[in-house]
Write an enzyme that holds these catalytic residues in place. Structure first.
Site, PDB file in Angstrom:
ATOM      1  N   GLU A 147       1.094  -1.229   0.030  1.00  0.00           N
ATOM      2  CA  GLU A 147      -0.046   0.047  -0.282  1.00  0.00           C
ATOM      3  C   GLU A 147       0.895   1.224  -0.127  1.00  0.00           C
ATOM      4  O   GLU A 147       1.348   1.521   1.009  1.00  0.00           O
ATOM      5  CB  GLU A 147      -0.848  -0.026   1.220  1.00  0.00           C
ATOM      6  N   CYS A 196      -1.689   8.859   2.913  1.00  0.00           N
ATOM      7  CA  CYS A 196      -1.684   8.431   1.582  1.00  0.00           C
ATOM      8  C   CYS A 196      -3.035   8.632   0.973  1.00  0.00           C
ATOM      9  O   CYS A 196      -2.750   8.896  -0.354  1.00  0.00           O
ATOM     10  CB  CYS A 196      -1.114   6.749   1.454  1.00  0.00           C
TER      11      CYS A 196
END
Ligand code: UN1
Length: 505
Positions: free
Chosen positions: A262, A296
């Site tokens: 990720e 993110c």
């Protein structure tokens, strides 16, 4: 502050290795100082682990796995349920420690712990739903089905920006799946990890599930590399930069292990002429300024239809002016500091490059003098020829583009290397459906009239392209934490071969 640390079992000097049962007395590595980004002052120190300690942990984890994998999944779910309950009790304290060590504001720190509680709840239900399929065999009387077994010892590498939640996304699901795990938290937020380990320890002890949840603080270049290249670890789940993910993906791939990555995002919001400007404003402020742009999923690019470009930009600049920046533990603060001076330097360099490439600073643009890693949230009028807009800078910089129509916006939106989160603001059903079609957003997350950040537990979280392709925290993401076994059983006294093959015996 001392009360808070005491409540979470943090001492002035802490040991950075827990074998899933005890803190190890001599982790063997160098001392690490955890610094409060708000003041620049030390909070506490941690003795890091060395490679020999890693091996000890690994042995305990393997032994823990042998036993844990044989517990029925719903019994493992009970352990996760109690971890969730313990987190409920410690929500405030742990949330505040996240604010203290990482710098996100209080409501976001506590929200992060809520995310841990939510994934525990999700995993408890999942512990009774690790379903396999049954198939109809082509051979008479035969039965064919698939079953899912625990995988082994999972490596969990987490980033500073979600210092506790991302561990729980992995740990709660890997836990009910029957895996043991070794957690390597970011060296920027070791105290949060130590506190989590202290919170779960009484539950682990009560159930006698030693060696299942272990944790190691150590250098990436030693302990981190060792974990990633360790063939005893069938799955490495890692959150961080694309650069880090490339390294981990190639090392794990070389040994034919699995990785769940990720990585970086470069998340955009497209605003069409029929959007509700009030919603847009709120979503962009939270997405771009929330967590000081260090999610993110943070909003980094904004595509405004020319018809409401000026109006929204004016209101946005005014909104940025009213953001209260300061101590993240102060209830009125909306933006805390960046994680450290290195992050301030990265932001400064990105702004400099943006200016050189023709970007126009509409507000912000500077660091804030004084103690702590504080910066001004920044809006830059951008154009598609700029290189910096293609990069993820972990800071509150928003690049704004004026677009003529949906097609132009989508084309620029999808032209970057990252593919995590994305959003469209429109009240037009047809535009929304185009955005969600196979020819629309190319990201792992595509929203309509909701910003790019703040995803909830339950949906698979992750993204495409350089974001790494991993999915966690919901849907059927549990499957990566287990091994699938296809079973065919023959209860007959004949041995028919598939595909009608006749072997003559
Ligand atoms: C991250 O930044 O690594 O969707 C995770 C969000 C949070 C998780 C972010 N639920 O913004």
């Amino acid at each position: 502050m001392n009360d808070l640390l005491q409540q979470l079992g943090i001492a002035d000097e802490n040991h950075g290795a827990h074998d899933g049962n005890h803190w190890l007395e001599t982790p063997g590595g160098a001392e690490l100082v955890s610094v409060n980004p708000t003041t620049g002052e030390p909070i506490a120190t941690v003795i890091q682990a060395d490679e020999a300690t890693y091996d000890r942990l690994m042995q305990q984890a393997q032994a823990g796995f042998e036993k844990w994998r044989l517990l029925p999944a719903p019994a493992r779910g009970q352990v996760i349920r109690e971890i969730g309950d313990a987190l409920r009790e410690k929500k405030q304290a742990l949330g505040q420690l996240v604010s203290l060590e990482m710098g996100k504001i209080r409501t976001e720190g506590e929200g992060e712990v809520q995310e841990m509680i939510d994934i525990c709840d999700f995993a408890v239900g999942l512990s009774r739903q690790l379903y396999g399929l049954t198939m109809h065999s082509e051979r008479p009387g035969h039965r064919m089905y698939e079953q899912w077994h625990p995988l082994g010892v999972v490596g969990i590498v987490t980033a500073f920006n979600f210092p506790v939640a991302v561990w729980s996304w992995n740990a709660a699901i890997a836990g009910v799946c029957g895996d043991a795990m070794i957690w390597k938290p970011s060296s920027k937020t070791p105290l949060c990890a130590i506190a989590v380990q202290n919170i779960i320890q009484p539950i682990v002890a009560r159930h006698g599930v030693e060696g299942v949840f272990s944790m190691i603080v150590g250098r990436g270049s030693s302990v981190g590399e060792k974990l990633v290249s360790d063939r005893r670890i069938p799955l490495v789940s890692a959150t961080g930069s694309c650069r880090m993910g490339r390294r981990i993906g190639s090392v794990v791939g070389e040994r034919l292990g699995r990785s769940l990555l990720e990585l970086g995002g470069n998340n955009g919001i497209i605003v069409m002429e029929d959007a509700d400007p009030n919603l847009v404003l709120r979503a962009v402020l939270f997405g771009a300024v929330g967590t000081a742009g260090q999610r993110c999923t943070s909003t980094r690019r904004l595509f405004l239809h020319e018809s409401l470009h000026d109006e929204i930009l004016d209101r946005l600049v005014a909104g940025y002016g009213s953001i209260k920046i300061g101590d993240p533990l102060d209830a009125s603060t909306l933006m805390g500091p960046l994680i450290d001076e290195g992050a301030v330097d990265d932001m400064t360099a990105a702004i400099k490059q943006a200016k050189e490439e023709g970007g126009e600073i509409l507000c912000g643009g500077n660091r804030i003098d004084g103690k702590g890693a504080f910066v001004q949230p920044t809006i830059i009028k951008a154009h598609r020829g700029m290189n910096i807009v293609r990069e993820e800078t972990f800071a509150p910089i928003l690049y704004v583009f004026k677009v003529r129509d949906y097609d132009e916006a989508l084309e620029i939106h999808n032209s970057v290397d990252q593919g995590l989160s994305s959003a469209l603001f429109s009240t037009n059903l047809i535009t929304a459906e185009r955005w969600l079609s196979a020819a629309g957003s190319d990201c792992g997350i595509a929203n309509v009239n909701i910003g790019t950040s703040g995803a909830e537990i339950g949906g698979a979280f992750g993204g495409e392209k350089d974001t790494g392709g991993g999915r966690e925290a919901g849907s059927d993401s549990w499957k990566i934490y287990m091994r699938r076994q296809t079973v065919t059983i023959n209860p007959t006294s004949d041995l028919p071969l598939a595909q009608g093959v006749d072997f003559g015996v």
